[in-house]
Design a protein around this motif. Structure first.
Motif, PDB file in Angstrom:
ATOM      1  N   MET A   1     -12.550   0.193  -7.455  1.00  0.00           N
ATOM      2  CA  MET A   1     -11.943  -1.123  -7.525  1.00  0.00           C
ATOM      3  C   MET A   1     -12.551  -2.011  -6.441  1.00  0.00           C
ATOM      4  SD  MET A   1      -7.951  -1.982  -8.061  1.00  0.00           S
ATOM      5  CE  MET A   1      -8.004  -2.003  -9.827  1.00  0.00           C
ATOM      6  N   GLU A   2     -12.771  -3.263  -6.789  1.00  0.00           N
ATOM      7  CA  GLU A   2     -13.363  -4.234  -5.862  1.00  0.00           C
ATOM      8  C   GLU A   2     -12.259  -5.020  -5.153  1.00  0.00           C
ATOM      9  OE1 GLU A   2     -15.853  -8.419  -6.054  1.00  0.00           O
ATOM     10  OE2 GLU A   2     -15.739  -7.173  -7.847  1.00  0.00           O
ATOM     11  N   LEU A   3     -12.441  -5.274  -3.860  1.00  0.00           N
ATOM     12  CA  LEU A   3     -11.508  -6.093  -3.093  1.00  0.00           C
ATOM     13  C   LEU A   3     -12.132  -7.464  -2.859  1.00  0.00           C
ATOM     14  CD1 LEU A   3      -8.822  -6.276  -1.510  1.00  0.00           C
ATOM     15  CD2 LEU A   3     -10.129  -5.598   0.520  1.00  0.00           C
ATOM     16  N   ARG A   4     -11.409  -8.499  -3.287  1.00  0.00           N
ATOM     17  CA  ARG A   4     -11.837  -9.876  -3.017  1.00  0.00           C
ATOM     18  C   ARG A   4     -10.852 -10.481  -2.029  1.00  0.00           C
ATOM     19  NH1 ARG A   4     -13.442 -11.821  -9.090  1.00  0.00           N
ATOM     20  NH2 ARG A   4     -15.116 -10.293  -9.351  1.00  0.00           N
ATOM     21  N   VAL A   5     -11.392 -11.090  -0.994  1.00  0.00           N
ATOM     22  CA  VAL A   5     -10.572 -11.640   0.086  1.00  0.00           C
ATOM     23  C   VAL A   5     -10.575 -13.159  -0.004  1.00  0.00           C
ATOM     24  CG1 VAL A   5     -10.259 -11.781   2.577  1.00  0.00           C
ATOM     25  CG2 VAL A   5     -11.050  -9.637   1.534  1.00  0.00           C
ATOM     26  N   HIS A  47     -10.621 -15.480 -12.609  1.00  0.00           N
ATOM     27  CA  HIS A  47     -11.353 -14.240 -12.315  1.00  0.00           C
ATOM     28  C   HIS A  47     -10.431 -13.029 -12.458  1.00  0.00           C
ATOM     29  CE1 HIS A  47     -13.645 -17.453 -10.337  1.00  0.00           C
ATOM     30  NE2 HIS A  47     -14.690 -16.726 -10.675  1.00  0.00           N
ATOM     31  N   ASN A  48      -9.610 -13.057 -13.482  1.00  0.00           N
ATOM     32  CA  ASN A  48      -8.640 -11.999 -13.733  1.00  0.00           C
ATOM     33  C   ASN A  48      -9.346 -10.813 -14.386  1.00  0.00           C
ATOM     34  OD1 ASN A  48      -6.382 -10.505 -14.184  1.00  0.00           O
ATOM     35  ND2 ASN A  48      -5.485 -11.877 -15.690  1.00  0.00           N
ATOM     36  N   GLU A  49      -9.818  -9.904 -13.543  1.00  0.00           N
ATOM     37  CA  GLU A  49     -10.537  -8.734 -14.024  1.00  0.00           C
ATOM     38  C   GLU A  49      -9.743  -7.480 -13.657  1.00  0.00           C
ATOM     39  OE1 GLU A  49     -14.543  -9.099 -12.388  1.00  0.00           O
ATOM     40  OE2 GLU A  49     -14.293 -11.264 -12.535  1.00  0.00           O
ATOM     41  N   PRO A  50      -9.686  -6.499 -14.545  1.00  0.00           N
ATOM     42  CA  PRO A  50      -8.835  -5.321 -14.307  1.00  0.00           C
ATOM     43  C   PRO A  50      -9.262  -4.470 -13.110  1.00  0.00           C
ATOM     44  CG  PRO A  50     -10.149  -5.045 -16.294  1.00  0.00           C
ATOM     45  CD  PRO A  50     -10.366  -6.447 -15.828  1.00  0.00           C
ATOM     46  N   ASP A  51     -10.525  -4.552 -12.696  1.00  0.00           N
ATOM     47  CA  ASP A  51     -10.994  -3.711 -11.596  1.00  0.00           C
ATOM     48  C   ASP A  51     -11.087  -4.468 -10.267  1.00  0.00           C
ATOM     49  OD1 ASP A  51     -13.063  -5.299 -12.504  1.00  0.00           O
ATOM     50  OD2 ASP A  51     -14.612  -3.821 -12.040  1.00  0.00           O
ATOM     51  N   VAL A  52     -10.336  -5.574 -10.163  1.00  0.00           N
ATOM     52  CA  VAL A  52     -10.364  -6.391  -8.948  1.00  0.00           C
ATOM     53  C   VAL A  52      -8.981  -6.444  -8.312  1.00  0.00           C
ATOM     54  CG1 VAL A  52     -10.703  -8.726  -8.044  1.00  0.00           C
ATOM     55  CG2 VAL A  52     -12.288  -7.807  -9.738  1.00  0.00           C
ATOM     56  N   CYS A  53      -8.976  -6.265  -6.998  1.00  0.00           N
ATOM     57  CA  CYS A  53      -7.770  -6.419  -6.180  1.00  0.00           C
ATOM     58  C   CYS A  53      -7.993  -7.624  -5.273  1.00  0.00           C
ATOM     59  CB  CYS A  53      -7.573  -5.185  -5.308  1.00  0.00           C
ATOM     60  SG  CYS A  53      -6.024  -4.377  -5.574  1.00  0.00           S
ATOM     61  N   TYR A  54      -6.942  -8.345  -4.973  1.00  0.00           N
ATOM     62  CA  TYR A  54      -7.051  -9.509  -4.099  1.00  0.00           C
ATOM     63  C   TYR A  54      -6.254  -9.292  -2.817  1.00  0.00           C
ATOM     64  CZ  TYR A  54      -9.092 -12.020  -7.989  1.00  0.00           C
ATOM     65  OH  TYR A  54      -9.922 -12.400  -9.006  1.00  0.00           O
ATOM     66  N   LEU A  55      -6.853  -9.698  -1.712  1.00  0.00           N
ATOM     67  CA  LEU A  55      -6.178  -9.759  -0.422  1.00  0.00           C
ATOM     68  C   LEU A  55      -6.210 -11.217   0.000  1.00  0.00           C
ATOM     69  CD1 LEU A  55      -4.895  -8.582   2.142  1.00  0.00           C
ATOM     70  CD2 LEU A  55      -7.223  -8.114   2.977  1.00  0.00           C
ATOM     71  N   LEU A  56      -5.036 -11.822   0.090  1.00  0.00           N
ATOM     72  CA  LEU A  56      -4.933 -13.227   0.481  1.00  0.00           C
ATOM     73  C   LEU A  56      -4.381 -13.341   1.887  1.00  0.00           C
ATOM     74  CD1 LEU A  56      -4.738 -13.420  -2.733  1.00  0.00           C
ATOM     75  CD2 LEU A  56      -3.562 -15.556  -2.300  1.00  0.00           C
ATOM     76  N   PHE A  57      -5.039 -14.154   2.695  1.00  0.00           N
ATOM     77  CA  PHE A  57      -4.513 -14.574   3.988  1.00  0.00           C
ATOM     78  C   PHE A  57      -3.948 -15.964   3.728  1.00  0.00           C
ATOM     79  CE2 PHE A  57      -7.506 -11.295   5.015  1.00  0.00           C
ATOM     80  CZ  PHE A  57      -6.907 -10.620   6.066  1.00  0.00           C
ATOM     81  N   ARG A  76       4.339 -14.182 -10.585  1.00  0.00           N
ATOM     82  CA  ARG A  76       4.475 -14.330 -12.038  1.00  0.00           C
ATOM     83  C   ARG A  76       3.207 -13.976 -12.802  1.00  0.00           C
ATOM     84  NH1 ARG A  76       6.801 -19.907 -10.941  1.00  0.00           N
ATOM     85  NH2 ARG A  76       8.924 -19.444 -10.270  1.00  0.00           N
ATOM     86  N   LEU A  77       2.098 -13.783 -12.075  1.00  0.00           N
ATOM     87  CA  LEU A  77       0.836 -13.468 -12.748  1.00  0.00           C
ATOM     88  C   LEU A  77       0.871 -12.050 -13.315  1.00  0.00           C
ATOM     89  CD1 LEU A  77      -1.771 -14.962 -10.241  1.00  0.00           C
ATOM     90  CD2 LEU A  77      -0.907 -15.979 -12.351  1.00  0.00           C
ATOM     91  N   PRO A  78       0.226 -11.835 -14.453  1.00  0.00           N
ATOM     92  CA  PRO A  78       0.221 -10.497 -15.054  1.00  0.00           C
ATOM     93  C   PRO A  78      -0.443  -9.442 -14.163  1.00  0.00           C
ATOM     94  CG  PRO A  78      -1.080 -12.048 -16.380  1.00  0.00           C
ATOM     95  CD  PRO A  78      -0.473 -12.823 -15.259  1.00  0.00           C
ATOM     96  N   ASN A  79      -1.387  -9.854 -13.318  1.00  0.00           N
ATOM     97  CA  ASN A  79      -2.072  -8.903 -12.435  1.00  0.00           C
ATOM     98  C   ASN A  79      -1.494  -8.901 -11.017  1.00  0.00           C
ATOM     99  OD1 ASN A  79      -3.055 -11.501 -11.866  1.00  0.00           O
ATOM    100  ND2 ASN A  79      -5.046 -10.729 -11.219  1.00  0.00           N
ATOM    101  N   HIS A  80      -0.235  -9.305 -10.869  1.00  0.00           N
ATOM    102  CA  HIS A  80       0.356  -9.434  -9.526  1.00  0.00           C
ATOM    103  C   HIS A  80       0.356  -8.122  -8.735  1.00  0.00           C
ATOM    104  CE1 HIS A  80       3.914  -8.044 -11.736  1.00  0.00           C
ATOM    105  NE2 HIS A  80       4.305  -7.563 -10.586  1.00  0.00           N
ATOM    106  N   HIS A  81       0.358  -6.998  -9.415  1.00  0.00           N
ATOM    107  CA  HIS A  81       0.346  -5.712  -8.713  1.00  0.00           C
ATOM    108  C   HIS A  81      -1.000  -5.430  -8.039  1.00  0.00           C
ATOM    109  CE1 HIS A  81      -0.807  -5.057 -12.890  1.00  0.00           C
ATOM    110  NE2 HIS A  81      -1.565  -4.080 -12.459  1.00  0.00           N
TER     111      HIS A  81
END
Length: 133
Positions: A1-5, A47-57, A76-81
Motif C-alpha cells: 500500500m502507498e502512503l500519500r502525505v 485520487h481514490n485508489e484502493p491501494d492508497v492510504c492518506y496521512l493528513l497534517f 463520509r468518504l467511502p475510503n475513510h478507513h
C-alpha cells in the motif's frame, strides 16, 4: 500500500516548513500541500485508489472550511478507513484536543510548530509503522 502525505494549512510558510521536515525525516519524498480543506478533499476524491492510504497534517483554524468541517467530510468518504489525520494547530485549548479525539480518523494532535521528535514518534504509531518498517 502507498502512503500519500497531505499538509492542509492556510499558512503557506507553515506548509513550506512542514514540506522540508517531512522530506528530511523521510516521512515522504513528495508531500502535497493545500491552503484550504476543500482542495485536499477534492484531491482525495480524484485520487481514490484502493491501494492508497492518506496521512493528513490538518490545521483546525482555517478560513472558508475549518479543520473540523474537513474531518466531517472525510469521515463520509467511502475510503475513510484509509485516511489518517494528525491535527496540527496553534490552539492549546483542551476542548479542541478532546474534540479531535472524538474523530476516528485522528491519530495524533500536535501543537505548532512541528517538532522532529513528535514526527519520529508518529512513524512508530500502529497505523503508520507498516509504511516505515
Amino acid at each position: 500500500m502507498e502512503l500519500r502525505v497531505l499538509v492542509v494549512d492556510d499558512d503557506e510558510i507553515f506548509n513550506l516548513m512542514a514540506d522540508i521536515m517531512l522530506r528530511n525525516l523521510r516521512i515522504t519524498t513528495r508531500p502535497r500541500c493545500f491552503t484550504n480543506g476543500q482542495e485536499a478533499i477534492t484531491y482525495i476524491n480524484e485520487h481514490n485508489e484502493p491501494d492508497v492510504c492518506y496521512l493528513l497534517f490538518l490545521d483546525i483554524n482555517m478560513p472558508t472550511m475549518s479543520g473540523w468541517e474537513v474531518l466531517d467530510q472525510l469521515q463520509r468518504l467511502p475510503n475513510h478507513h484509509h485516511i489518517h489525520v494528525v491535527i496540527v494547530t496553534s490552539s492549546i485549548d483542551r476542548a479542541d484536543e478532546k474534540t479531535a479525539a472524538a474523530f476516528e480518523l485522528v491519530i495524533d494532535y500536535m501543537i505548532k510548530p512541528l517538532k522532529r521528535e513528535k514526527l519520529e514518534m508518529l512513524k512508530q504509531h500502529k497505523k503508520m509503522a507498516p509504511f516505515f518498517s
